[in-house]
Design an enzyme around this catalytic site. Sequence first.
Site: not given
Length: 427
Positions: A79, A103, A115, A200, A231, A361
Site C-alpha cells: 500500500k 507506517k 510507493k 492526512t 493536500n 485509505s
Amino acid sequence: MAKEEMSGGLFLDSVNVLLHETADTLKLDEKYAGKSIIERIIIPDRIVSFRISLQRDDGSIDVLQAFRVQNNNARGPYKGGIRWHSSVDLEEVRALAALMTLKCAVVGLPLGGAKGGVVLPEGVTYSMPEQERLSRKYVDGLVGNLGAKKDIPAPDVNTNAQVMAWMSDQYGKYTGEAITASFTGKPINMGGSLGRAEATGVGVIMTLEQHALCHDINLGGKTMAVQGFGNVGSHAALRAYSDVGIKVTHVSNEYGCTVNSDKLNIVKLCKWVEENGQDALPNFPGGKPCDCDIVEADVDILCLAALENAVTEKNVGNIKAPLILEGANGPLTAEADRLANEAGKDIIPDILANSGGVTVSYFEMVQNENQDRWTRKDVLARLKLILCDAYDKIEEVAEEYGCTRRQACFLHAVSEVAEASSLRGTQ
Ligand code: NAD
C-alpha cells in the site's frame, strides 16, 4: 531546498541508518537467528522501473521514468501513494516505500508498504488530457503487479482523486471489474471514502491533540507555521485554525510564504489558493508576502508538510519552534533529527503523525469490499480512535526504551514486521 538536499539518496540513507539501529536495539539477529529480517525491509521485495512515452497536446512526446517499489508484504498487500515530481528518483521511492511498511505497522493496519513515482520534467505543468494519458500509461506499465489483494496505490504529491479515477478506470479495462478496492483516494461517487481527502492533514492535528492531552498542553492560542499548502498542509492548517483554535501565522509553499502575526484566516486562504492557484499564495490579501525560511519562524509549532529533507544540519539550528510536527514524509534528515533532539525539540514523527491518510485509505478498501458507505463523522471518529491508540502505544515504547518517538515508531513497527516475516518463513 537546494538540489542536493532534494536527492533521494540522502533520504534513503536516513531511513536505512534508523533501520539498522532499530535492528541492533531489538537484537533481531539473535531473536531471529539466520533469518536476515532487517534486510527484508531494507531490500524491497520488488522494484518495477519502466518508461512512459507521454504524448503532449502538441503531438510531441515526453519520455518519462516511472517506478513502483513494493517494499514488504509480510503483514498484508502493498500500500502506498504515487508521486509525480521532478525530484523523484529511485532512492526516494525506496525510502518512501519502506516508511509505508512501517507506517502501516505503527497504526496496526493489515497492509504492507509500497510507493510509486514518475519523474516529471522540471517546470512543466501537464494539461488535464496529458495527466489522464499519464495516469493510464502508468497503470499499463504496472498492471500485473496491481490489485486489491496485491498492491493498492493512493494519491501523494501532485496526484489526487481525479488521477485515482483515471487509474482505477484503466485498471478496470484489464480486469473487466467495475470500481474495486484496487486504488484508494478515489472520488466519492466512484467508491471513494468520505473523509479521505482531508484524512492526512486532519490526522496530523488529531495526533497533535492527543499529544497535547497526554502532556497537559493547552493548544488554544498557540502559534503555528505550516510548510507546504497542498493536500496535507492545507487540511492540517484548516483543522488547527477552525477546530482547535491554533493561530496559524505563517504558511508557505514552493512559491513563497504568507505571514500574519495576528493569525491567517485559513478558510479564506484555502479559497484564495483554490481560485487563484498555488503560485498566488504569497499574495494572499489576508497576509504579507515574506522571503523568510519558514522553518525559522518564531512560533510554538512548526508543521512540515511539503517534501523530505526540508530540514538539514544547515538550518536545524535556526528552528525556534519547540515542537516539530511532521506532516510530510522525512522532512528532517537523520543528522537534523539528531541535532534537533540534542537541542531538546519535541518531535512528532512522520510515520505516526501522517498515518491518517493510509488509515482512511484502508477504511475505503473495507467499504469497497463490503459495498458499504460510512458517514464522514463515522470515518473521522474511527480515525481518531486508531491515531490516539497509536500515539499512546508509541509513548509507551519511548518510555520503555528511553528513546525518541521516531525511534519508538521504528522499534514498534520493525518488531511487528519482523514477527510476521518470521512466521511466514523464508518468504
Ligand atoms: P501536494 O502535492 O498536495 O502538496 C505539496 C505542497 O508542498 C504544495 O503546496 C507545494 O507547493 C509545497 N512545496 C513543494 N516544495 C516546497 C518547498 N521547497 N517549500 C515549501 N513548500 C513546498 O502533496 P501532499 O499530498 O500534501 O504531500 C505533502 C507531503 O505529505 C509529502 O511528503 C507526502 O509524501 C506526505 N504525505 C501525503 C499523504 C497524502 O495523503 N496526500 C499521506 C501521507 C504523507
